[in-house]
Design an enzyme around this catalytic site. Structure first.
Site, PDB file in Angstrom:
ATOM      1  N   ARG A 241       0.826  -1.213   0.000  1.00 38.00           N
ATOM      2  CA  ARG A 241       0.000   0.000   0.000  1.00 38.00           C
ATOM      3  C   ARG A 241       0.859   1.262   0.000  1.00 38.00           C
ATOM      4  O   ARG A 241       0.732   2.108  -0.886  1.00 38.00           O
ATOM      5  CB  ARG A 241      -0.937   0.001   1.212  1.00 38.00           C
ATOM      6  CG  ARG A 241      -1.901  -1.183   1.241  1.00 38.00           C
ATOM      7  CD  ARG A 241      -2.991  -1.017   2.287  1.00 38.00           C
ATOM      8  NE  ARG A 241      -3.718  -2.259   2.526  1.00 38.00           N
ATOM      9  CZ  ARG A 241      -5.015  -2.348   2.791  1.00 38.00           C
ATOM     10  NH1 ARG A 241      -5.745  -1.262   2.857  1.00 38.00           N
ATOM     11  NH2 ARG A 241      -5.589  -3.511   3.014  1.00 38.00           N
ATOM     12  N   ASP A 371      -2.196 -16.122  -2.798  1.00 39.78           N
ATOM     13  CA  ASP A 371      -2.472 -15.462  -4.072  1.00 39.78           C
ATOM     14  C   ASP A 371      -1.329 -14.657  -4.689  1.00 39.78           C
ATOM     15  O   ASP A 371      -0.813 -14.986  -5.759  1.00 39.78           O
ATOM     16  CB  ASP A 371      -3.719 -14.587  -3.947  1.00 39.78           C
ATOM     17  CG  ASP A 371      -3.714 -13.704  -2.694  1.00 39.78           C
ATOM     18  OD1 ASP A 371      -2.704 -13.676  -1.975  1.00 39.78           O
ATOM     19  OD2 ASP A 371      -4.747 -13.041  -2.434  1.00 39.78           O
ATOM     20  N   GLU A 525     -10.844  -7.943  -7.420  1.00 39.05           N
ATOM     21  CA  GLU A 525     -10.203  -8.998  -8.211  1.00 39.05           C
ATOM     22  C   GLU A 525     -10.950  -9.349  -9.499  1.00 39.05           C
ATOM     23  O   GLU A 525     -10.323  -9.525 -10.563  1.00 39.05           O
ATOM     24  CB  GLU A 525     -10.016 -10.256  -7.355  1.00 39.05           C
ATOM     25  CG  GLU A 525      -8.948 -10.139  -6.290  1.00 39.05           C
ATOM     26  CD  GLU A 525      -9.429  -9.383  -5.059  1.00 39.05           C
ATOM     27  OE1 GLU A 525      -8.582  -8.894  -4.285  1.00 39.05           O
ATOM     28  OE2 GLU A 525     -10.671  -9.272  -4.868  1.00 39.05           O
ATOM     29  N   THR A 611       0.351  -5.760  -6.516  1.00 38.92           N
ATOM     30  CA  THR A 611      -0.891  -6.422  -6.110  1.00 38.92           C
ATOM     31  C   THR A 611      -1.913  -5.453  -5.524  1.00 38.92           C
ATOM     32  O   THR A 611      -3.055  -5.822  -5.303  1.00 38.92           O
ATOM     33  CB  THR A 611      -0.591  -7.560  -5.103  1.00 38.92           C
ATOM     34  OG1 THR A 611      -1.715  -8.436  -5.010  1.00 38.92           O
ATOM     35  CG2 THR A 611      -0.246  -6.990  -3.729  1.00 38.92           C
TER      36      THR A 611
END
Length: 624
Positions: A241, A371, A525, A611
C-alpha cells in the site's frame, strides 16, 4: 590421608582424561566440518551467524495470529490453528491425475537447477533486460464507433465521479487517517495512521487527472514520518500500500519528495528481513527495530503471500535509488522459497519457517495467504524483461500444477462446463472458491501472452466467466467473499437438493453452490481480470460486465458520504458494514476507470501492476 605418589598418579590420570576428552572434541568437530551436508553449505549467511535461534525447532506460536495475517484475507484462523496445533505435516503426491496424502515430501527445491542458489547481481539483471512479447491486443481490435466512444467515456466519467464522491467523504471526515468509516462518518487507523487511503489513492488521482486533489494529498504526505511506528506494522500491507503507492506516484508525477519518502520507508523496513533465513518477519515495530537491542517479533512462522509479495516494490526501489541491496533482500527470499522442499513442483504451501526456510504444512491456495506470491512470479519476470529465468520456471510449474489439480467442473445446470478454482488442505481437494482467487484469470492472461501459453488464455476466459457468474447470481449482483460448490459427479442428497433449489431460484445462493460467505469488502479482483482480459483480447463484452458490476456497487454500496462494503450480498435485507478499504481507491476504482479508458492509458506493454494496483514502469533494455 592421600600419599604423595597417589596424589601424583591421580593428577596424571586426570590430565590424561582431560587430554583424551579434548582430543575427542577436536576429532568430532573436524568430522562435522568435512562431512557437512551440501544443503547446509547453500544456506544464507545469516544462518551461520545467528545463534539466537535453534535450527532444530520451528516456532509455531500463533499468539495474536490475527495481527500476522493479511487483513484482506478471510481464511478462517480456526482452520489455521487446527492445522498448527495438530502438527499437520502431511504431504501430497500425484496419483492418477489427482492429489493425495503421503508421509514423505519430495525435495523439489534443487530441481536439478542450481542457478537460484547463486547470488544474482542487480547490475547483471539490468544488463540482461530484453523486450518481451506484447501483452495487449492489436490496436485494430479496439476500434469503436463515435457512439461507442461516447458511451465508454460517459461510463468512465461515472467512475471518476464515484471516486470524487468517496474522496470528498474521506477529506471531510477522515483526513490524515488511514480509512473512512462511511456510515458513522468516523475513521480508523489500522495501518499506523500514516494516511493509507491518501497514499493508495495518489496514482489513481494522477491517472484521473485530479491534480488539485493529488497536490493536497502530497502536501500532507510531505510531513509524514514513515520511519517510526506506534505498534507492530504488517510488512506486507505496508509494502504493497504505502511503498508501492509512493513509488508509483513518483514515477507518474516526478515528485522527488515521494521517492525520498519511499526510500525512507523501504530502508526502515529492512531490519525486518534479518531472520535466520532472510524471510522477513510478518510484523515489525519500526521504532523498536532501530532503538531496542535484540528486538525480534514473537512468531517465526512466515505466510507465503506476505513473504513473497515484496519483490516488485523493492526491485523498483533498487532501480530508482541505485541501491542494489534492496533487490538482494527480496531475491534471497525467492531463492529460499524456491529451494524449500515441495511435494509437487510449483505448489508452495502457505506457511514457512523463517528459522529453517522449510514449509510447515502442505495447504495450497491461490486465494488468501497464497495469491499474490504466484502473481509476483510472472509480474517480476515481466518487470525485469525476462532477465531472471528462475521466475518463469517457478511460475510455469505453479500454473501447470494448478491447472492439473485445482481446476474442477461444477454442477450448474445452466452452465455445465463452468470451471471452478479450489484449494488443497489436510490431504484433499477443497471445493471452495474465493473472491481473492478471481485475480487468477488476469494473471493467466498476461502470462499466456508473455510466455506463449495459449491454453492459459483459454483457462483465463473460462475462470473469468465463473467469477462474473458469481456476481450475476446473487440478489445484489455482487459476488460473495467465498463459496463452496458441488464438483461434477459428486452425489447430492435429494432432500438437500430440494432445499438448495429454492435458495438458488431466489438468488440466495448461486446455482450449484451449497454454502457461501456473503461479505463484500469492495474487492477488485473480478474487475481486475475483466480489465486485463479486455486489454488482452479487445473484447468489449468485458466492458459490459464491468459496467454491470459498477452499477451494482452504486446501487448497494453507496452512502451519503462515500461507499461501504456489505455484510451480505444476498437476501431480503442487505446490510452495509461501515468500512471502506483504502484499496477501493487504489484498485477497484482504478481498474474500472482504466476499463473505460483508451487502451494506451497505462498500457500493459509499458507497465506492470503491483498487487495493490500501483502501476510500475517496466524495465527497458539498456536502462541507464
Amino acid at each position: 590421608m592421600m600419599s604423595h605418589n597417589n596424589q601424583f598418579s591421580w593428577r596424571l590420570n586426570t590430565r590424561l582424561r582431560i587430554t583424551i576428552f579434548l582430543l575427542s572434541i577436536f576429532l568430532l568437530l573436524t568430522y562435522q566440518i568435512f562431512t557437512v551436508d551440501n544443503d547446509d553449505l547453500d544456506k544464507p549467511e545469516q544462518w551461520w551467524s545467528n545463534t539466537s535461534n535453534s535450527l532444530e525447532s520451528i516456532d509455531t506460536d500463533i499468539t495474536n495470529f490475527t495481527e500476522l495475517t493479511d487483513v484482506t484475507d478471510t481464511t478462517d484462523t480456526n482452520d489455521i490453528t487446527d492445522t498448527i496445533n495438530n502438527n499437520y505435516i502431511g504431504k501430497i503426491v500425484e496419483i492418477n491425475n489427482d492429489i493425495t496424502e503421503t508421509g514423505k515430501a519430495v525435495d523439489t527445491g534443487d530441481l536439478n537447477n542450481t542457478q537460484s542458489t547463486n547470488k544474482i547481481d542487480f547490475l547483471d539483471v539490468i544488463n540482461k533486460v530484453s523486450y518481451l512479447p506484447k501483452i495487449q491486443s492489436d490496436p485494430i481490435n479496439f476500434f469503436e464507433t463515435p457512439e461507442e466512444k461516447a458511451l465508454r467515456e460517459s461510463r468512465r466519467e461515472s467512475v471518476k465521479q464515484g471516486f470524487l464522491h468517496a474522496w470528498n467523504g474521506y477529506v471531510n471526515y477522515a483526513w490524515g487517517s488511514d480509512e473512512l468509516l462511511p456510515i458513522t462518518n468516523s475513521s480508523s487507523n489500522n495501518f499506523n495512521g500514516w494516511g493509507a487511503t491518501m497514499v493508495d489513492a495518489l496514482d489513481t488521482m494522477w491517472i484521473m487527472d485530479l491534480k488539485d486533489e493529488f497536490k493536497s494529498a502530497t502536501n500532507y504526505i510531505a510531513n509524514v514520518d514513515f520511519t517510526w511506528s506506534k505498534n507492530d506494522i504488517s510488512i506486507f500491507e505496508t509494502t504493497i500500500r504505502y511503498l508501492g503507492g509512493l513509488l508509483s506516484a513518483y514515477e507518474l508525477s516526478g515528485d522527488e519528495m515521494l521517492l525520498q519518502k519511499a526510500k525512507d520507508l523501504g530502508e526502515a523496513m529492512i531490519p525486518a528481513f534479518n531472520s535466520p533465513t532472510g524471510i522477513p518477519y510478518n510484523t515489525w515495530n519500526l521504532t523498536k527495530g532501530l532503538t531496542a537491542n535484540g528486538y525480534q517479533p514473537y512468531s517465526s512462522m512466515g505466510i507465503l503471500s506476505q513473504a513473497g509479495t515484496l519483490l516488485l516494490e523493492y526491485t523498483k526501489l533498487a532501480q530508482l535509488t541505485g541501491i542494489s541491496s534492496y533487490f538482494d533482500k527480496v531475491q534471497l527470499v525467492t531463492d529460499v522459497l524456491d529451494k524449500a522442499k515441495k511435494s509437487i513442483p510449483g505448489f508452495y504451501p502457505l506457511f514457512v519457517s523463517q528459522t529453517s526456510g522449510q514449509f510447515i504444512n502442505d495447504d495450497i491456495n491461490f486465494g488468501g495467504m497464497g495469491d499474490s506470491f504466484y502473481e509476483y512470479l510472472i509480474k517480476e519476470y515481466i518487470y525485469i524483461g525476462g532477465a531472471i529465468d528462475q521466475y518463469r520456471r517457478m511460475y510455469e510449474e505453479s500454473i501447470d500444477s494448478m491447472s492439473k489439480y485445482l481446476i474442477k467442473k461444477g454442477q450448474v445446470k445452466v452452465y455445465p462446463d463452468l470451471l471452478f478454482l479450489g484449494s488443497y488442505s489436510h490431504g484433499s481437494f477443497v471445493a471452495r472458491m474465493e473472491h481473492l482467487a478471481c485475480f487468477v484469470p488476469g494473471m493467466l492472461a498476461i502470462g499466456s501472452k508473455t510466455l506463449d501459453r495459449p491454453k492459459d488464455l483459454e483457462l483465463a476466459i473460462e475462470l473469468a466467466e465463473t467469477c462474473f457468474w458469481a456476481y450475476n447470481s446473487t440478489t445484489t449482483g455482487i459476488g460473495p467473499e467465498t463459496f463452496s460448490f458441488f464438483v461434477k459427479g459428486e452425489p447430492i442428497d435429494k432432500n438437500k437438493l430440494k432445499l438448495l433449489t429454492t435458495q438458488w431460484n431466489n438468488k440466495l445462493l448461486p446455482y450449484g453452490v451449497y454454502q457461501m460467505n456473503g461479505n463484500y469488502l469492495l474487492r477488485p479482483e473480478t474487475i481486475e481480470s475483466l480489465f486485463i482480459l479486455y486489454r488482452v483480447t479487445g473484447d468489449k463484452s468485458y466492458q459490459e460486465k464491468g459496467w454491470e458490476i459498477w452499477q451494482a456497487i452504486e446501487t448497494w454500496c453507496k452512502t451519503q458520504t462515500a461507499y461501504s462494503g456489505l455484510r451480505n450480498v444476498a437476501g431480503p435485507n442487505i446490510v452495509q458494514n461501515d468500512n471502506m478499504e483504502s484499496f477501493f481507491f487504489a484498485e477497484t476504482l482504478k481498474y474500472l476507470y482504466l476499463l473505460f479508458s483508451e487502451p494506451d492509458v497505462i498500457s500493459l506493454d509499458n507497465y506492470v501492476f503491483n498487487t495493490e494496483s500501483h502501476p510500475f514502469l517496466r524495465m527497458l533494455p539498456n536502462y541507464n
